[in-house]
Structures are given as structure tokens and as C-alpha cells.
Design a protein around this motif. Structure first.
Motif: not given
Length: 178
Positions: A61-71, A105-122
């Protein structure tokens, strides 16, 4: 001047800490019960997945759901965000045969990507809107809160499974139905 707010720091901290909590809660499940399911799912606060299934589900859900939804919310004008069928993913991806270490491990990496996607958003970016199937209209900030809520549901699901595992042992000892 904009009235838009940044992301809630408590929400961000909970999201950042979730991979560690997920690993700890999963580790609390006895090895013999990682794919165990109870005779009744009444009261479960998450989807009805085994402990291993819970881990695989949040990864997917993190990778196929929320990454796609956020982007998509950031890139498109008012996109329609799909809801995913977690049980279909479970069947397609054979959660019961997954390697838990790889999934964690895949989830940990995916969550790190989520946090990067959110970092610095106005705050203005967080006000971008979309429609989420099954939820309705939302802002990107709303979506982040739903993701954090999803995390908490699955931690609760693992705790619930621990309770059911322990209750089934007690029922066996007393020769009662679980």
C-alpha cells in the motif's frame, strides 16, 4: 498571506517511527504464528491479514498506493486516486510465502521515500486537492493523515493478533473454543 498550514509534526514523527514499530510488533509474534489466522476476525481494527500479511500489505500500500497518490496529487490537477484491493494483492503476491525480512526492508525503504516526497513541501502544495476513491475529496495533507491512520490500524491489528494468539493458547489449556 496564505492560511495553509505545514504538516503536523506529530503525524510526521509517527510516520517516521512506524517502520521501527512495525518491526518490533512483528517480532513479538511467535515464529509459529506468523501466518496463523484466528477462527473469528470479529473486532480486528485492521484488514484481516495474518501477521506476515500485515507486513506485506503495508509495504504494498505504501509503494503502489501512497507513493502513486502523493505523486499524482502533486503533479495533476484534481486527480482521481484509486483505492487498492488489499486482498487481491495478497492473492497475487502470495503473502503467505513472502520473506518477512525482505518485506520489512522494502517497507523501510519505501517509507524513507515517502518521507522524502513529503520533506520540504510548501503549505500550498499540501493544499492540492484530489478525489480518493472511497474517501471523497481531500487535500494532500488529508492524504498524509489517512496514511498515518493506516499505519496505526496495522499496529493495532498486530496487537490484536497477539491477543488472539494468547487467547487461543488459554482456550486450548482450558479445552474451550477460542
Amino acid at each position: 498571506m496564505s492560511n495553509a498550514l505545514p504538516l503536523n509534526p506529530a503525524t510526521l514523527q509517527a510516520m517516521a517511527d512506524f517502520p521501527r514499530q512495525l518491526e518490533l510488533f512483528y517480532a513479538a509474534i511467535p515464529e509459529s504464528h506468523r501466518n496463523w489466522t484466528p477462527s473469528s476476525w470479529d473486532g480486528i481494527p485492521s484488514e484481516t491479514f495474518s501477521a506476515l500479511g500485515q507486513v506485506c500489505h503495508v509495504r504494498d500500500i505504501e509503494i503502489d498506493g501512497y507513493h502513486v497518490r502523493i505523486q499524482r496529487t502533486l503533479a495533476e490537477d484534481k486527480p482521481l486516486l484509486a483505492s487498492l484491493d488489499g486482498y487481491e494483492l495478497e492473492r497475487e503476491r502470495a503473502y503467505a510465502t513472502a520473506d518477512a525480512r525482505e518485506a520489512l526492508a522494502a517497507f523501510r525503504a519505501a517509507r524513507a521515500k515517502t518521507m522524502e516526497l513529503l520533506a520540504g513541501l510548501t503549505p500550498e502544495a499540501l493544499e492540492r486537492t484530489a478525489e480518493f476513491e472511497g474517501y471523497g475529496a481531500l487535500t494532500l495533507r488529508s492524504l498524509v493523515h489517512y496514511l498515518c491512520s493506516h499505519d496505526q490500524q496495522h499496529l493495532a491489528g498486530l496487537q490484536w493478533l497477539l491477543g488472539k494468539i494468547d487467547a487461543s493458547r488459554a482456550a486450548s489449556a482450558l479445552d474451550l473454543p477460542a
